[in-house]
Enzyme design. Structure first.
Site, PDB file in Angstrom:
ATOM      1  N   LYS A 117      30.180  52.695  28.609  1.00 62.85           N
ATOM      2  CA  LYS A 117      29.091  51.725  28.503  1.00 62.85           C
ATOM      3  C   LYS A 117      28.761  51.193  29.899  1.00 62.85           C
ATOM      4  O   LYS A 117      29.661  50.815  30.661  1.00 62.85           O
ATOM      5  CB  LYS A 117      29.527  50.556  27.607  1.00 62.85           C
TER       6      LYS A 117
HETATM    7  O1  G3P Z   1      27.673  45.616  21.059  1.00 69.29           O
HETATM    8  C1  G3P Z   1      26.920  44.500  21.435  1.00 69.29           C
HETATM    9  C2  G3P Z   1      27.181  43.368  20.499  1.00 69.29           C
HETATM   10  O2  G3P Z   1      28.575  43.184  20.348  1.00 69.29           O
HETATM   11  C3  G3P Z   1      26.554  42.065  20.956  1.00 69.29           C
HETATM   12  O3  G3P Z   1      26.414  41.278  19.824  1.00 69.29           O
HETATM   13  O4  G3P Z   1      26.162  39.156  18.547  1.00 69.29           O
HETATM   14  O5  G3P Z   1      27.172  39.145  20.886  1.00 69.29           O
HETATM   15  O6  G3P Z   1      24.722  39.600  20.562  1.00 69.29           O
HETATM   16  P1  G3P Z   1      26.113  39.713  19.961  1.00 69.29           P
END
Ligand code: G3P
Length: 217
Positions: free
Chosen positions: A83
């Site tokens: 990533k």
């Molecule tokens: O993989 C990306 C994800 O984990 C981000 O999610 O909810 O932190 O925006 P969030």
């Protein structure tokens, strides 16, 4: 649509992987921090459970460091996807890692121009964060639609991985918009099967079957 889990909770990963429908997994530095398990052991444990693509993020400012980290990460397991951040240095690292056939996932994508850059750099996956766009009152699913249109216009092969999924509606809307993958936190994944009409219908079927006095076994 491929379903990836967005998690480092090994118990939840194993429980949901037993369904036989999980196609991969994504992590990020915040999820790694939450796990509290030594990093390399955690990734090895996850990769022994999930056989599909497992995204693990580099943490560096410049492309040379990202490339070095990416090469090291790719050697941890054959299904590792590196990533990389949506920055110029991340794009440069993506181009170089793609040249040596290391699979990449360009993350923290919030615009179509960013998605074009990732595709041109040979990214395996692009991760538009639809939940965080919604938080900013921007239609996250609309970005999925636009990226898919652009990728179709130019035959880009980068897969659209809908991320920052907060609700089952995000999953269904991303699927309708044509996202190749949704990476879903376990707490959202658990809701995908729920519907009150299903529960009600099953209650009626079971009750009528019981009243019928019939047997299958
Ligand atoms: O993989 C990306 C994800 O984990 C981000 O999610 O909810 O932190 O925006 P969030």
């Amino acid at each position: 649509m491929d379903f990836f889990l967005d998690s480092t909770d090994l118990e939840e990963i194993k429980r949901l992987n037993d369904l036989g429908i999980i196609n991969g997994l994504t992590t990020n530095p915040s999820l790694i921090y939450k796990a509290k398990t030594p990093f390399e052991q955690l990734i090895k444990n996850i990769c022994s459970e999930i056989k599909g693509p497992v995204s693990v993020e580099t943490v560096a400012e410049d492309s040379n460091q990202m490339i070095k980290q990416g090469i090291k990460l790719s050697k941890m397991a054959k299904n590792i996807v590196v990533k990389l951040p949506m920055t110029w240095e991340g794009i440069k690292a993506c181009t170089e890692l793609s040249k040596i056939n290391i699979h990449t996932n360009v993350t923290l994508c919030f615009s179509t121009t960013q998605a074009i850059l990732a595709a041109k750099a040979g990214a395996t996956f692009i991760s538009p964060f639809i939940g965080r766009l919604d938080d900013a009152n921007i239609d996250g699913v609309q970005l999925i639609r636009e990226i898919k249109q652009i990728y179709s216009n130019f035959n880009y092969t980068t897969k659209v991985l809908a991320a920052s999924i907060r609700t089952k509606n995000h999953v269904s809307q991303s699927a309708i918009a044509g996202a190749d993958v949704a990476t879903i936190p376990p707490k959202v994944f658990n809701t995908l099967v729920d519907h009150n009409l299903t529960d009600r219908g099953l209650e009626i079927f079971n009750s009528d079957w019981h009243k019928s006095g019939q047997k299958i076994l």
